[in-house]
Design a protein around this motif. Structure first.
Motif: not given
Length: 612
Positions: A176-185
């Motif tokens: 989830p943390a990595l996906y959150a960074i990905f989606n945020g970018w």
């Protein structure tokens, strides 16, 4: 030691790309049997050559860039801008590395083999290439902080590729943390698209290599459009393995070999003997030589660098004013882009193969008369400024001697025209023959170099072709986004809603393309802009061949257009003159080229008459 290994490997690749196509062609003609995997295998060799060329070009700091304005900034500000540029370079290279690794380990990619070698092993060279570039940047201790910051940003913004790597290697699906960074970018990229693109444009003017600028812009666009940024290395691979694209570096190498050997001097002596006895004769010689060599080198600046000083001496030795001589040479540097086997025409034809119905030869024919007109215009301008009174007398013996001395040099363009336009060789085979002939001419026939020296000359030519190939690879990522987002249709609808008159559109097209030619390098302009342009020209009933010639002429003139036309800076460097003086000298020639451009634009007969 490492430098020598890199150069040796690259020269070996050049040798393989030169001889294998000709050997395979001979085998097929003699036995009527095609060598299994010959085309696919050569495509992989081209990829290896291109990847290694990129590393060597980076090592030599020769990747093409716009003239850097950072040198004119105060020292304190320059230190800051250099750090920002360095950090941005590290960020983009880090992103490219992770994207390439993600596709390397993707089980759905590169599953074929050629000559017993898995293609995945070949593709390893691309992430390795980016990694080596990063290492070379990281070695600069004075920029260590900006390098670290750039790497951290690159890692954070590459989460889409990193999550893919985790999945392919370890089966990890839920982070989830990595996906959150990905989606945020991706969200930020969409909201701040214009700001980010302007940021990279500014970096381009501060000296960032153009391929890094284009890769950065491609990353922003693809992030905004869903985050499939690992399409960039796939498009780079596709571009590096295109058989027609592979002809570009080979023609460039052939042109470089010719420019470095005595061929240039022999052409000059031949044309001086033919034309030097009447007013403007040496002008004709200079323009013809510049046109011929820029046709082969594919990059006009190379011809100015290689032959500018020689031709300046020839012209001034004939009584021509020095500043006029240098202006004429500079202004004639890009005319060759309109003649076969021009790399620009190859690139344009390959990029827009659908619109041209696959007929690149027809595009060569369409550009021929406009090229001749432009060449004649430069000759006429040169003659106007030729006030020399004392000239060598007309001499048939001198002409005969010059022709005899230049027979091998004259045979090369003749062979290329016959082999390609008569359908004996395809474009790639023709380029391989050009390298073979140029090498044979310089080492065996003329003996300008011994074996060791000839290999050094080939190694010297690598950064030129490497810079071009990496620009193509990066620009192809933007081209992918443009087509995937259906932008050509959107742009066509918007322009046709505002402009209904064909002739008004042609004026606007020329203005836009001159700006593009001034600000962008030729190859990225072709890849990015031409797919947008052709649907609109089709709507207005303009032949794709006519539109192609207009496009290419604008780009060639753009090289000379102040304030940032590339050839202006190359001329300033070659002749040791300040940029304002270079601009002042070329203005009359540039105005004449504008007139020729308008003539070709509004009289399509010049581009259609040879098409039948």
């Amino acid at each position: 030691m490492l430098r020598k290994i890199e150069d040796t490997l690259e020269v070996i690749f050049v040798g393989l790309l030169t001889f294998l196509p000709l050997i395979f062609y001979a085998v097929q003609k003699i036995t009527s049997v095609q060598v299994p995997g010959s085309e696919y295998g050569i495509a992989q060799l081209v990829f290896l050559f291109a990847s290694m060329a990129g590393v060597i070009t980076w090592r030599e700091d020769r990747h093409l860039s716009l003239a850097s304005f950072s040198g004119k900034l105060p020292p304190n500000i320059r230190k800051v801008t250099d750090a920002i540029v360095n950090g941005a370079i590290v960020f983009v290279l880090t992103m490219l590395f992770f994207n390439a690794v993600c596709q390397l380990i993707n089980p759905g990619q590169f599953n074929m083999s050629v000559w017993g070698v898995p293609v995945k092993i070949v593709f390893i060279f691309l992430p390795l290439c980016y990694a080596l570039m990063l290492c070379m940047v990281g070695c600069k201790k004075e920029k260590l902080l900006s390098t670290i910051i750039g790497a951290i940003i690159g890692i954070l913004l590459s989460m889409g590729s990193i999550t893919g790597i985790l999945y392919y290697l370890f089966g990890v699906e839920n982070v989830p943390a990595l996906y959150a960074i990905f989606n945020g970018w991706n969200f930020i990229a969409g909201k701040c698209l214009v700001l980010f693109i302007l940021f990279f444009v500014v970096l381009a003017f501060l000296g960032m290599p153009l391929f890094v600028v284009l890769a950065g812009v491609a990353f922003i666009l693809l992030s905004m459009n869903g985050g499939y940024t690992d399409q960039i290395p796939l498009e780079t691979y596709r571009m590096f393995t295109d058989r027609n694209i592979a002809a570009i570096p080979l023609f460039t190498i052939a042109g470089y070999i010719l420019a470095k050997c005595s061929a240039g001097q022999r052409y000059v002596e031949l044309f001086k003997a033919l034309f030097g006895w009447f007013r403007g004769g040496t002008v004709i010689a200079a323009v013809l030589v510049m046109t011929f060599f820029s046709t082969f080198s594919g990059v006009s600046g190379v011809t100015i660098l290689a032959l500018g000083s020689l031709l300046s001496v020839v012209l001034t030795g004939s009584g021509y004013e020095k500043e006029r001589a240098e202006a004429l040479i500079t202004s004639s540097g890009a005319i060759g882009l309109l003649f076969p086997p021009s790399a620009a025409i190859i690139m344009y034809g390959t990029t827009n193969i659908f619109f041209l119905n696959g007929d690149v030869i027809a595009l060569f024919k369409a550009a021929l008369i406009p090229g001749i007109i432009m060449m004649i215009a430069m000759i006429v301008m040169g003659i106007v400024y030729d006030n020399q009174k004392d000239r060598a007398p007309f001499s048939l013996p001198a002409i005969g001697k010059a022709i005899v001395n230049s027979i091998p040099e004259l045979l090369m363009p003749l062979f290329i025209i016959i082999f390609y336009f008569m359908g004996v060789f395809d474009l790639f085979e023709t380029s391989a023959f050009a390298v073979f002939y140029a090498y044979l001419l310089s080492t065996v026939i003329r003996r300008d170099y011994n074996f060791k020296q000839s290999l050094e000359v080939i190694a010297e030519s690598i950064p030129i072709s490497g810079g071009v190939l990496f620009i193509l690879g990066a620009a192809s990522g933007i081209s992918y986004y443009i087509l995937d987002a259906n932008i050509p249709v959107v742009v066509t609808d918007a322009i046709t809603a505002m402009v209904t008159n064909k002739y008004v559109f042609l004026i606007l097209m020329n203005i836009v393309l001159l700006i593009v030619g001034c600000l962008m390098d030729m190859f990225s302009a072709i890849l990015i802009v031409s797919p947008l342009l052709l649907p609109i020209t089709e709507y207005f009933g303009i032949s794709p061949f006519h539109a192609g010639v207009i496009f290419l002429m604008n780009l060639s003139i753009g090289f000379l257009t102040p304030p940032v036309g590339m050839d202006l800076f190359i001329s300033s460097y070659t002749f040791g003159k300040p940029l304002p003086k270079v601009i002042k000298g070329i203005v009359p020639f540039l105005l004449v080229q504008f007139v020729v451009l308008l003539l070709i634009t509004y009289i399509p007969w010049f581009t259609s008459v040879l098409l039948g």
